[in-house]
Design a protein around this motif. Structure first.
Motif, short mmCIF file in Angstrom:
data_model
loop_
_atom_site.label_atom_id
_atom_site.label_comp_id
_atom_site.label_asym_id
_atom_site.label_seq_id
_atom_site.Cartn_x
_atom_site.Cartn_y
_atom_site.Cartn_z
N LYS A 110 0.51 -1.13 0.13
CA LYS A 110 -0.09 -0.19 -0.15
C LYS A 110 1.13 1.47 -0.07
CE LYS A 110 -3.72 -2.07 2.08
NZ LYS A 110 -4.86 -1.82 3.22
N HIS A 111 0.27 2.09 -0.04
CA HIS A 111 1.43 3.58 0.18
C HIS A 111 1.59 3.55 1.93
CE1 HIS A 111 -0.34 5.70 -3.18
NE2 HIS A 111 -2.03 5.27 -2.58
N VAL A 112 2.91 4.34 1.77
CA VAL A 112 3.81 3.97 2.67
C VAL A 112 3.48 4.71 4.20
CG1 VAL A 112 6.41 4.60 3.65
CG2 VAL A 112 6.18 4.49 1.24
N ASN A 113 2.65 5.92 3.54
CA ASN A 113 2.47 6.38 5.48
C ASN A 113 1.08 5.39 5.50
OD1 ASN A 113 0.26 6.97 3.35
ND2 ASN A 113 -0.07 9.47 4.13
N ILE A 114 0.26 4.34 4.72
CA ILE A 114 -0.54 3.47 5.29
C ILE A 114 -0.15 2.11 5.90
CG2 ILE A 114 -2.68 2.38 4.65
CD1 ILE A 114 -3.21 6.07 4.65
N ALA A 115 0.59 2.05 4.92
CA ALA A 115 1.47 0.90 5.37
C ALA A 115 2.09 0.48 7.07
CB ALA A 115 2.56 0.20 4.01
N LEU A 116 2.62 2.02 7.52
CA LEU A 116 3.51 1.80 7.57
C LEU A 116 2.99 1.83 9.04
CD1 LEU A 116 6.28 4.70 7.20
CD2 LEU A 116 7.11 2.00 7.53
N THR A 117 1.89 2.18 9.00
CA THR A 117 0.12 2.08 10.10
C THR A 117 0.10 0.91 10.72
OG1 THR A 117 -0.82 2.21 9.04
CG2 THR A 117 -0.77 4.35 9.99
N TYR A 118 0.61 0.07 9.74
CA TYR A 118 0.23 -1.76 10.71
C TYR A 118 1.92 -2.22 11.43
CZ TYR A 118 -2.82 -2.81 6.75
OH TYR A 118 -4.39 -3.28 5.58
N ILE A 119 2.47 -1.38 11.82
CA ILE A 119 2.92 -1.74 12.96
C ILE A 119 3.38 -1.00 13.74
CG2 ILE A 119 5.81 -0.99 13.72
CD1 ILE A 119 6.71 -0.65 10.35
N TYR A 120 2.90 -2.01 14.99
CA TYR A 120 1.86 -1.11 16.52
C TYR A 120 3.23 -0.16 17.06
CZ TYR A 120 -0.18 -1.91 21.42
OH TYR A 120 -0.25 -1.55 22.31
N GLY A 121 2.56 0.64 17.01
CA GLY A 121 2.63 2.08 17.77
C GLY A 121 2.89 3.38 16.49
N ILE A 122 2.49 2.79 15.66
CA ILE A 122 2.98 3.63 14.94
C ILE A 122 1.78 4.35 13.85
CG2 ILE A 122 3.75 4.39 11.98
CD1 ILE A 122 6.45 2.71 13.21
N GLY A 123 1.67 5.61 14.28
CA GLY A 123 0.18 5.67 13.47
C GLY A 123 0.32 6.78 11.80
N ARG A 124 -1.34 6.79 12.49
CA ARG A 124 -0.91 8.20 10.96
C ARG A 124 -0.45 10.03 10.98
NH1 ARG A 124 -5.44 7.42 7.00
NH2 ARG A 124 -4.20 8.84 5.99
N SER A 125 -0.09 10.52 12.07
CA SER A 125 0.97 11.51 11.92
C SER A 125 2.01 10.75 11.85
CB SER A 125 0.72 12.16 13.12
OG SER A 125 0.51 11.64 14.41
N ALA A 126 2.69 9.43 12.96
CA ALA A 126 3.97 9.68 12.94
C ALA A 126 4.66 8.51 11.76
CB ALA A 126 4.12 7.83 13.75
N ALA A 127 3.28 7.77 11.06
CA ALA A 127 4.09 7.79 9.43
C ALA A 127 4.41 8.46 9.15
CB ALA A 127 3.17 7.13 9.15
#
Length: 122
Positions: A12-29
């Protein structure tokens, strides 16, 4: 498929895919994309190994994720229970912790309704 912090990220888009990591939300991504200078709208599978390694390094340096974060949260809750605080007692009983009403609602914390059998009036 890219693997970061022990999680297989979907294509998926990088900023969306990073949210699959526990502890990383949209703003952190989005912040991670800014730090590593990666376009947030690119797909994960299009990233090179150098970009993935820079993402891994940025995550390790700036954020607690997955196991470390889960264990820290668990220890915080255990500490509240051990000292016998009000919040600790609410966690122990499985009731809402942050002041929500329980007369109605709060089914998520309390679980399925337990109905008591009716007593017949004589």
């Amino acid at each position: 498929m890219a693997r970061i912090s022990g999680v297989d990220l979907p294509n998926k888009h990088v900023n969306i895919a990073l949210t699959y990591i526990y502890g990383i939300g949209r703003s952190a991504a989005n912040h991670l994309c800014e730090i590593t200078k990666i376009d947030p709208n690119r797909m994960i599978n299009d990233l090179s190994e150098d970009e993935l390694s820079s993402l891994r390094k940025a995550i390790d340096d700036n954020y607690k994720t997955e196991g470390r974060l889960r264990s820290e949260i668990g220890l915080n809750i255990k500490r509240l229970i051990d000292i016998g605080s009000y919040r600790g007692l609410r966690h122990k009983k499985g009731l809402p912790v942050r002041g929500q009403r329980t007369r109605t609602n709060s089914r998520t914390r309390k679980g399925k309704k337990k109905t008591v059998a009716n007593k017949k009036k004589a």
